[in-house]
Motif scaffolding. Structure first.
Motif, PDB file in Angstrom:
ATOM      1  N   ARG A  99       0.845  -1.187   0.000  1.00 28.71           N
ATOM      2  CA  ARG A  99       0.000   0.000   0.000  1.00 28.71           C
ATOM      3  C   ARG A  99       0.878   1.233   0.000  1.00 28.71           C
ATOM      4  NH1 ARG A  99      -4.641   1.842   4.426  1.00 28.71           N
ATOM      5  NH2 ARG A  99      -5.321   3.709   3.278  1.00 28.71           N
ATOM      6  N   LEU A 100       0.676   2.075  -1.018  1.00 32.61           N
ATOM      7  CA  LEU A 100       1.421   3.316  -1.122  1.00 32.61           C
ATOM      8  C   LEU A 100       0.693   4.421  -0.376  1.00 32.61           C
ATOM      9  CD1 LEU A 100       3.926   4.570  -2.607  1.00 32.61           C
ATOM     10  CD2 LEU A 100       2.295   5.425  -4.300  1.00 32.61           C
ATOM     11  N   HIS A 101       1.443   5.165   0.433  1.00 25.44           N
ATOM     12  CA  HIS A 101       0.885   6.269   1.203  1.00 25.44           C
ATOM     13  C   HIS A 101       1.441   7.583   0.671  1.00 25.44           C
ATOM     14  CE1 HIS A 101      -0.610   3.579   4.456  1.00 25.44           C
ATOM     15  NE2 HIS A 101       0.444   2.849   4.113  1.00 25.44           N
ATOM     16  N   ASN A 102       0.550   8.523   0.456  1.00 25.80           N
ATOM     17  CA  ASN A 102       0.916   9.882   0.079  1.00 25.80           C
ATOM     18  C   ASN A 102       1.389   9.974  -1.364  1.00 25.80           C
ATOM     19  OD1 ASN A 102       0.326  10.934   2.603  1.00 25.80           O
ATOM     20  ND2 ASN A 102       2.448  10.849   3.317  1.00 25.80           N
ATOM     21  N   ALA A 103       1.373  11.184  -1.820  1.00 24.16           N
ATOM     22  CA  ALA A 103       2.018  11.578  -3.063  1.00 24.16           C
ATOM     23  C   ALA A 103       2.588  12.960  -2.826  1.00 24.16           C
ATOM     24  CB  ALA A 103       1.012  11.605  -4.217  1.00 24.16           C
ATOM     25  N   ILE A 104       3.692  13.242  -3.481  1.00 21.34           N
ATOM     26  CA  ILE A 104       4.229  14.594  -3.529  1.00 21.34           C
ATOM     27  C   ILE A 104       4.144  15.021  -4.981  1.00 21.34           C
ATOM     28  CG2 ILE A 104       6.242  16.057  -3.211  1.00 21.34           C
ATOM     29  CD1 ILE A 104       7.146  14.241  -0.968  1.00 21.34           C
ATOM     30  N   ASP A 105       3.318  16.020  -5.247  1.00 25.19           N
ATOM     31  CA  ASP A 105       3.053  16.400  -6.636  1.00 25.19           C
ATOM     32  C   ASP A 105       2.713  17.882  -6.678  1.00 25.19           C
ATOM     33  OD1 ASP A 105       2.587  16.106  -9.411  1.00 25.19           O
ATOM     34  OD2 ASP A 105       1.834  14.075  -9.073  1.00 25.19           O
ATOM     35  N   ASP A 106       2.689  18.412  -7.910  1.00 23.50           N
ATOM     36  CA  ASP A 106       2.318  19.817  -8.042  1.00 23.50           C
ATOM     37  C   ASP A 106       0.796  19.945  -8.099  1.00 23.50           C
ATOM     38  OD1 ASP A 106       2.312  18.573 -10.527  1.00 23.50           O
ATOM     39  OD2 ASP A 106       2.824  20.396 -11.616  1.00 23.50           O
ATOM     40  N   MET A 107       0.267  20.858  -7.298  1.00 16.04           N
ATOM     41  CA  MET A 107      -1.167  21.119  -7.206  1.00 16.04           C
ATOM     42  C   MET A 107      -1.410  22.604  -7.466  1.00 16.04           C
ATOM     43  SD  MET A 107      -1.707  19.203  -3.556  1.00 16.04           S
ATOM     44  CE  MET A 107      -3.456  19.584  -3.461  1.00 16.04           C
ATOM     45  N   ASN A 108      -2.450  22.906  -8.197  1.00 17.93           N
ATOM     46  CA  ASN A 108      -2.816  24.295  -8.450  1.00 17.93           C
ATOM     47  C   ASN A 108      -3.741  24.768  -7.337  1.00 17.93           C
ATOM     48  OD1 ASN A 108      -3.428  26.774  -9.465  1.00 17.93           O
ATOM     49  ND2 ASN A 108      -4.218  26.059 -11.427  1.00 17.93           N
ATOM     50  N   ILE A 109      -3.161  25.440  -6.339  1.00 13.54           N
ATOM     51  CA  ILE A 109      -3.949  25.969  -5.227  1.00 13.54           C
ATOM     52  C   ILE A 109      -4.517  27.321  -5.662  1.00 13.54           C
ATOM     53  CG2 ILE A 109      -3.931  26.689  -2.813  1.00 13.54           C
ATOM     54  CD1 ILE A 109      -3.471  23.721  -3.176  1.00 13.54           C
TER      55      ILE A 109
ATOM     56  N   GLY B  50      -1.235  29.512  -7.229  1.00 16.51           N
ATOM     57  CA  GLY B  50      -0.560  28.873  -8.343  1.00 16.51           C
ATOM     58  C   GLY B  50      -0.176  27.440  -8.004  1.00 16.51           C
ATOM     59  N   TYR B  51       0.782  26.887  -8.740  1.00  8.00           N
ATOM     60  CA  TYR B  51       1.186  25.495  -8.543  1.00  8.00           C
ATOM     61  C   TYR B  51       2.176  25.387  -7.396  1.00  8.00           C
ATOM     62  CZ  TYR B  51      -1.156  23.865 -12.739  1.00  8.00           C
ATOM     63  OH  TYR B  51      -2.104  23.525 -13.664  1.00  8.00           O
ATOM     64  N   VAL B  52       1.893  24.489  -6.480  1.00  2.00           N
ATOM     65  CA  VAL B  52       2.745  24.285  -5.312  1.00  2.00           C
ATOM     66  C   VAL B  52       3.041  22.795  -5.174  1.00  2.00           C
ATOM     67  CG1 VAL B  52       1.693  26.265  -4.169  1.00  2.00           C
ATOM     68  CG2 VAL B  52       0.861  23.977  -3.648  1.00  2.00           C
ATOM     69  N   MET B  53       4.169  22.470  -4.534  1.00  2.00           N
ATOM     70  CA  MET B  53       4.493  21.081  -4.233  1.00  2.00           C
ATOM     71  C   MET B  53       3.901  20.741  -2.875  1.00  2.00           C
ATOM     72  SD  MET B  53       6.046  19.891  -6.809  1.00  2.00           S
ATOM     73  CE  MET B  53       6.503  18.316  -6.100  1.00  2.00           C
ATOM     74  N   ALA B  54       3.058  19.712  -2.839  1.00  2.00           N
ATOM     75  CA  ALA B  54       2.339  19.413  -1.608  1.00  2.00           C
ATOM     76  C   ALA B  54       1.866  17.974  -1.629  1.00  2.00           C
ATOM     77  CB  ALA B  54       1.151  20.367  -1.459  1.00  2.00           C
ATOM     78  N   ASN B  55       1.195  17.578  -0.540  1.00  2.00           N
ATOM     79  CA  ASN B  55       0.571  16.261  -0.427  1.00  2.00           C
ATOM     80  C   ASN B  55      -0.914  16.406  -0.743  1.00  2.00           C
ATOM     81  OD1 ASN B  55       2.550  16.139   2.439  1.00  2.00           O
ATOM     82  ND2 ASN B  55       2.938  14.799   0.713  1.00  2.00           N
ATOM     83  N   PRO B  56      -1.370  15.938  -1.893  1.00  2.00           N
ATOM     84  CA  PRO B  56      -2.794  16.052  -2.218  1.00  2.00           C
ATOM     85  C   PRO B  56      -3.664  15.385  -1.159  1.00  2.00           C
ATOM     86  CG  PRO B  56      -1.538  15.393  -4.147  1.00  2.00           C
ATOM     87  CD  PRO B  56      -0.605  15.313  -2.982  1.00  2.00           C
ATOM     88  N   GLY B  57      -4.756  16.059  -0.801  1.00  2.00           N
ATOM     89  CA  GLY B  57      -5.707  15.510   0.156  1.00  2.00           C
ATOM     90  C   GLY B  57      -5.304  15.651   1.601  1.00  2.00           C
TER      91      GLY B  57
END
Length: 986
Positions: free
Chosen positions: A690-700, A715-722
Motif C-alpha cells: 500500500r502506497l501512502h501519500n504523493a508529492i506532486d504539483d497542485m494548483n492551489i 498557483g502550482y505548489v508542491m504538496a501532499n494532495p488531500g
C-alpha cells in the motif's frame, strides 16, 4: 542416491543455481554473500577460494556455530579441524550474491540438513533469513534467449512487467520507484529515476532481483532493486572475445497501423537497425594470490533507421562510441580486501533527418545529437576486524550526461498540431527541448556485522550527494513551443481566459527554460538484529532512518524531510528441521526520495510561461526543400500564465508545503518454499503493498482569503494532495506575502466559480491511493548438465487513483510533477485498475542439452492486458477544461453547468490484448585445445506478434470533441529479430 544424473544434479545445486529462480532470502551486503553453519564446539573452520587463494579461518562458538560474513561470491573449499586434526571431509560450496549458504560439518547434530555429493555440499533453502529475491547467474542466462541488458533479467522475476518510458514496474509500482546497483554502487538515474547506468552483458557475473521484503540496508525505493556484480580476475590468466550481431536482414518488418478511416497513423515498416558489438577481455593475477585484474573494451556500431509516425520524415542514426571497464581486487591479507571498479558507458548518437514524403529518402532536413552516460567508479574496502566483527566501506561516483540538440535548434520553432488527438510535428525541428545536463552522484556507505551469540547485529550508514548541472530550453528563435488544440466558444482555458465566439481552435505558446546547479543529499542509517531463537526459528527486526534534503539553485534547502523511520521485521521457520523447506514472512516500510527534476523545475530560475491565442490557420514555408507549417496567431486569449515558474528563484515558502510528508509504502509478505527430490523446488507467496501519500504539483487557486471579491490564487505548489498544506501567503490583500496559512486540501484549496465568474465555494482533492495484492507461484528444476526448467505464475491486482510519481496513463514523464493532481477533478471518481495492473502473468524458461555440444533454450512471457481509460475534458462541477473521468455527451458547446456529462471510470475502455512473447535459442559449444568456442543463435518474439502494449487513453481532445485516435496503439511489441553471439575464451 546413485547414478550419473544424481551426480549432475548435486553439482548444479552445489554451484548455487538450484534455487536460482526461487525466492532466495538473504543476509549479505550488496556485493557478496556469506557462509554459516554448525560444527563441533570450538572447532576451527577454514574457507579457501581455489581461484584466488583467499583463505580465512574462524573458530566455532560454544554451541558449534560459525559464520563467514562479506565473502566475495565464488566457489570455496570448506574444512573443519579441531586440535590440529581434520573434522570430516573437505567440501565445496558456492557463495552466491546476497545470500547466506548454511553448511553444517562433522560433529554437528543437524546433519540431516546437509547433502554431500562427492565433495560438494547442497544447501537447498536458506533457513536463516527472511529476505526474498531472485538470483540468476550468467551461466543460466547463456543457455536461454534473454535480451542482453539488466532490465531484461529483472523481467524474469515474478511480478515484474514492462512499464512505460523504458522502465520496469515491480509489484504495481511506477517505473520511477526502482534502484539499480553495480558492485554496491547506486547507478540509478536520480534526475527522473527512470533508467540507470549500463554495462555490457559480458561484464556481469551474477544478478539478484529484489522484488520485495528486502532488508534495511536497502532504501530509497518503493518498487524493486536490481543488484548485480561484475567479473573479477583470478590466479589463472584468461582472455577472449565475444561478437554480438543483430543484422537488419534477420528482423521482421514492422506493421503499419491505420486509424478507423483507413489512414496510416503509425508507420513502422521502415524501422530497422544494424547492431554489432565486439568486446575483448582479459583477466588474471598481477601478483598471484594477492592482486587481480579484469579488463574489457567493447567496440560498438549501432545504426538505427526509422520514420516518424506519419512516415514523412526518415531518421538515419549512427552510434559507435565504445565501452571500457575494469575491476581490480587486492587481497591485502586474509583480514583486509580492497576492490576497485571503473567503467565508462558514455554514448553519443547522431541522427540525420530526411524528407520521406515521397516514400524515398529526400534532402536532409536536420541532424540531431544526443549524449548520455559517463565515467563511474567505486572503491570498496572489506575488513574482518575480528572473528565476530566485520565491516565494509564504499566510496564512488556515478555520472550521467543528458545532452540533446539539433542543427535546426537556432532557426526553427517546435510546432505540434493536436487538433485530431495525434501529436504530429509540423515544424522544422524535431527536438522536444534543447538540453545540456550533467548528473553526478557521490556515494559513501559503511556496513558492519557483529555476531553476538545467537544475535547477528547488522548496522551501517550511507550518504549520497546528487548534483545536477542543468540548462534547457525550447528550440527556435522565440524559444517557444507552439501547440494547436481544438476548443469551443465559451470554454475556459487553463489561464482563466474565455474562448471568444467563432473560435474553434487555439494555440498555446509555451516558453520553458531553466539553468543552474542543483543538489540533493540523501542520508540514512540502519540497525538490524537477526536472532536465531531456536535452531529452526529465525526472527529478524530492523529499522532504517532516512533523510532527504533537496536544495535550490542558490544552494539552500527548500525541501527537507528527515526522521523517516522505516521499521522492518520478519521470520523464517524451518518447521521440519531438515533445511529443505520453510515458512517465512516479513512486513516493512519503504520511503521514496524526491527526484532532482523537482529542484531544477521549481527551485531554480525556472520559467514556464504560457500564452494563449486564437488559431487563424497555418502558414506554409520551405526549408531544405521540405514544406513545414507554423500557426497564424490571432488575438491573445486571457493573461500570460507563469504560475508554474516566472524565471526567478522566488520565495519558495509560498510554493512548497512547510510540513511536507514523505511518500512511503507499507508491505507484507507471507511465503513458503521447499525442495522435492534432488533437483526440484517450488514456492508460493502472498504480497500486499500500500502506497501512502504523493508529492506532486497542485494548483492551489484559493488560500481561503478573499481579496477584491476573489480568492487568492497561489498557483502550482508542491504538496501532499488531500492533506493539510501550509504555505506562506498574502493574508491582508496588500500583494505581499506576510504569514503562513494552513489549507485542508481534502476539502478546500480550489475556488469554484460559475459560468459568469461568481464565486461558489471551494472543494478539495481526493487522497492518492494505490494498493497491490498478488499471489505468486514458482516451480524450478535445476540444471544437471542435461536440462533445466523454471515457471512462475502471478495473479495480481493494482488498484487506486494514483500510479505513482510517474504517470503513464496521461503519457507524462515528469516524475513528481504529473498531471494527476493539478486540479481536484483529474482524479475525481477515478478509483479503479491502475496502468500497471496486469491480472495474469505466466513466465516460462528452460534449456535442454541435446548432446555435449548442442543446447536448445526457450522462454515464454505471457501477460494479460493493461486497463484502458476514457479521459474526457472538463467536468459538470467547474468551468476549467482539463483531464477528467467525465465525458461530455450532449450540449457540449453551452456553458459547463448546462452540459451533459457521463462518468467514465478507470478501465472504462476495457483492456489491451494479451501479450505472448516467445523466444528460442540454439547454442553450440566445443573446445579446441586451450580455446572454448560458443556460438548462440537467439530469436526473440518468435511468433512475430506486434500487439499494442499502450494505447491512447484520451476519449476527448476538447469538450465534446471525440479523439479519432482513442483506443489506438501508441506502443507495440517489437517485431521478431535474431541475434548471433560468437565467443572464444582462452
Amino acid at each position: 542416491m546413485k547414478g550419473k544424473s544424481f551426480r549432475r544434479s548435486g553439482l548444479c545445486v552445489a554451484m548455487g543455481i538450484c534455487l536460482a529462480s526461487m525466492m532466495l532470502p538473504a543476509l549479505a551486503a550488496n556485493t557478496d554473500g556469506s557462509l554459516s553453519g554448525r560444527v563441533a564446539a570450538g572447532a576451527e573452520v577454514t574457507v579457501r577460494n581455489a581461484d584466488t587463494g583467499f583463505t580465512r579461518t574462524v573458530k566455532a562458538d560454544a554451541q558449534g556455530n560459525y559464520r563467514f560474513p562479506f565473502l566475495p561470491i565464488g566457489t570455496y573449499q570448506l574444512q573443519a579441524s579441531k586440535d590440529g586434526q581434520a573434522v570430516g571431509e573437505t567440501v565445496q560450496v558456492v557463495v552466491s550474491l546476497g545470500n547466506e549458504s548454511n553448511v553444517s560439518l562433522g560433529g554437528a547434530t543437524d546433519l540431516a540438513a546437509v547433502q554431500v555429493i562427492g565433495s560438494r555440499v547442497i544447501t537447498p533453502v536458506d533457513v536463516r533469513s527472511t529476505e526474498s529475491a531472485t538470483n540468476i547467474t550468467k551461466a543460466e542466462l547463456e543457455r536461454v534467449p534473454i535480451a542482453r541488458d539488466a532490465q531484461a533479467v529483472a523481467l524474469l522475476a515474478p511480478g515484474v512487467v514492462q512499464g512505460q518510458y523504458g522502465g520496469a514496474s515491480f509489484g504495481g509500482s511506477s517505473v520511477s520507484e526502482n534502484a539499480v546497483y553495480i558492485n554496491g554502487l547506486n547507478v540509478t538515474d536520480f534526475y527522473k529515476r527512470v533508467g540507470f547506468s549500463t554495462i555490457p552483458f559480458g561484464f556481469f557475473k551474477e544478478f539478484q532481483v529484489k522484488t520485495g521484503g528486502y532488508s534495511v540496508e536497502f532504501g530509497r525505493t518503493t518498487g524493486g532493486v536490481i543488484n548485480a556484480v561484475t567479473q573479477s580476475g583470478t590466479n589463472e590468466f584468461k582472455y577472449g572475445a565475444e561478437l554480438v550481431w543483430e543484422p537488419k536482414s534477420l528482423q521482421s518488418t514492422g506493421d503499419d497501423h491505420y486509424d478507423r478511416q483507413g489512414r496510416a497513423y503509425r508507420i513502422s515498416s521502415k524501422d530497422k537497425y544494424d547492431r554489432t558489438n565486439l568486446n575483448v577481455h582479459a583477466s588474471g593475477p598481477l601478483v598471484r594470490d594477492k592482486l587481480f585484474f579484469y579488463a574489457m573494451y567493447e567496440f560498438r556500431d549501432y545504426q538505427p533507421q526509422s520514420t516518424n509516425n506519419a512516415g514523412g520524415t526518415f531518421f538515419d542514426g549512427k552510434s559507435d562510441k565504445g565501452f571500457w571497464g575494469t575491476k581490480l581486487d587486492w587481497q591485502i591479507s586474509d583480514r583486509h580486501l580492497l576492490e576497485f571498479l571503473a567503467f565508462s558507458d558514455k554514448n553519443e548518437t547522431t541522427t540525420d533527418n530526411y524528407d520521406f514524403t515521397t516514400g524515398r529518402r529526400g534532402v536532409r532536413s536536420n541532424t540531431q545529437y544526443s549524449e548520455v552516460g559517463g565515467v563511474n567508479w567505486a572503491l570498496t574496502y572489506t575488513g574482518y576486524l575480528s572473528e565476530n566483527f566485520s565491516m565494509k566501506a564504499l566510496y564512488g561516483e556515478n555520472k550521467r550526461d543528458r545532452i540533446a540538440s539539433s542543427l535546426n535548434d537556432q532557426d526553427c520553432d517546435a510546432v505540434q498540431d493536436r487538433r485530431d488527438g495525434s501529436l504530429p510535428q509540423i515544424g522544422c525541428v524535431s527536438s522536444a527541448q534543447v538540453e545540456n545536463g550533467a548528473d553526478k552522484r557521490e556515494a559513501a556507505r559503511l556496513d558492519f556485522e557483529w555476531q553476538l551469540g545467537d544475535h547477528l547485529l547488522r548496522f551501517g550508514l550511507d550518504r549520497e550527494t546528487n548534483t545536477s548541472d542543468n540548462e534547457s530550453f525550447y528550440p527556435g528563435p522565440s524559444r517557444k513551443f507552439y501547440q494547436i488544440y481544438p476548443t469551443a466558444p465559451g470554454t475556459e482555458l487553463e489561464n482563466g481566459g474565455i474562448v471568444p465566439a467563432g473560435v474553434v481552435a487555439y494555440v498555446r505558446a509555451r516558453q520553458q527554460e531553466v539553468s543552474g546547479t542543483f543538489e540533493t543529499i540523501n542520508s540514512a542509517y540502519y540497525l538490524e538484529d537477526n536472532w536465531q531463537v531456536t535452531p529452526n526459528l529465525m526472527l529478524n527486526a530492523g529499522v532504517r532512518v532516512e533523510s532527504f534534503d533537496n536544495k535550490n539553485g542558490a544552494g539552500s534547502t527548500y525541501i527537507k524531510i528527515d526522521d523517516m523511520i522505516a521499521p522492518r521485521a520478519g521470520f523464517s521457520w524451518d518447521f521440519r528441521g531438515d533445511g529443505r523447506s520453510k515458512v517465512f514472512g516479513n512486513i516493512g516500510r519503504y520511503y521514496l526520495p524526491l527526484v532532482n527534476q523537482i529542484n531544477v523545475k521549481q527551485a531554480g530560475a525556472f520559467l514556464d510561461e504560457r500564452t494563449y491565442y486564437a488559431f487563424q490557420g497555418l502558414e506554409a514555408f520551405e526549408r531544405n526543400g521540405t514544406t513545414y507549417y507554423r500557426p497564424i496567431l490571432g488575438a491573445q486569449i486571457g493573461p500570460i500564465d507563469n504560475s508554474q515558474g516566472d524565471g526567478t528563484v522566488g520565495d519558495l515558502r509560498s510554493e512548497v508545503d512547510r510540513d511536507l510528508d514523505p511518500v512511503y509504502q507499507d508491505e507484507a509478505i507471507l511465503g513458503y518454499q521447499a525442495m522435492f527430490g534432488d533437483t526440484w523446488s517450488w514456492g508460493v507467496r502472498g504480497i500486499y503493498r500500500r502506497l501512502h501519500n504523493a508529492i506532486d504539483d497542485m494548483n492551489i487557486s484559493s488560500n481561503g482569503i478573499v481579496c477584491n471579491g476573489k480568492r487568492k490564487d497561489m498557483g502550482y505548489v508542491m504538496a501532499n494532495p488531500g492533506k493539510n498544506v501550509t504555505l506562506y501567503t498574502d493574508t491582508d490583500c496588500d500583494g505581499v506575502n506576510d504569514a503562513y496559512v494552513t489549507i485542508d486540501t481534502s476539502r478546500a484549496g480550489w475556488a469554484v466559480y460559475d459560468a459568469n465568474g461568481k464565486y461558489l465555494g471551494e472543494r478539495g482533492w481526493v487522497k492518492p491511493k494505490r494498493t497491490y495484492r498478488a499471489l505468486e507461484f514458482m516451480l524450478d528444476r535445476a540444471w544437471d548438465d542435461k536440462w533445466a526448467f523454471n515457471a512462475s505464475y502471478t495473479w495480481s491486482k493494482s488498484e487506486g487513483n494514483a500510479e505513482g510519481p510517474s504517470n503513464s496513463d496521461f503519457g507524462f514523464d515528469n516524475t513528481s510533477r504529473t498531471e494527476s493532481f493539478d486540479d481536484p477533478y483529474v482524479n475525481l471518481d477515478g478509483d479503479g485498475p491502475l496502468p500497471n495492473d496486469r491480472r495474469h502473468q505466466l513466465k516460462l524458461r528452460g534449456a535442454y542439452a541435446i548432446d555435449d555440444h548442442w543446447t536448445v533454450g526457450a522462454t515464454l512471457n505471457a501477460q494479460s492486458g493493461r486497463p484502458i481509460n476514457a479521459f474526457g475534458m472538463g467536468t459538470p462541477y467547474d468551468r476549467r477544461i482539463y483531464h477528467s473521468f467525465y465525458v461530455c455527451v450532449d450540449k457540449c458547446t453551452l456553458p459547463y453547468d448546462q452540459r451533459v456529462y457521463q462518468l467514465r471510470g478507470r478501465g472504462a475502455g476495457g483492456r489491451t490484448p494479451w501479450i505472448y512473447d516467445v523466444g528460442a535459442s540454439l547454442t553450440y559449444q566445443k573446445s579446441f585445445g586451450a580455446a572454448d568456442l560458443r556460438v548462440k543463435l537467439a530469436v526473440y518474439n518468435l511468433l512475430n506478434q506486434q500487439r499494442a502494449v499502450e494505447v491512447d487513453d484520451s476519449y476527448e481532445t476538447g469538450v465534446g470533441v471525440v479523439n479519432k485516435f482513442y483506443g489506438l496503439g501508441t506502443g507495440y511489441q517489437n517485431p521478431r529479430y535474431a541475434q548471433l553471439t560468437v565467443s572464444v575464451d582462452f
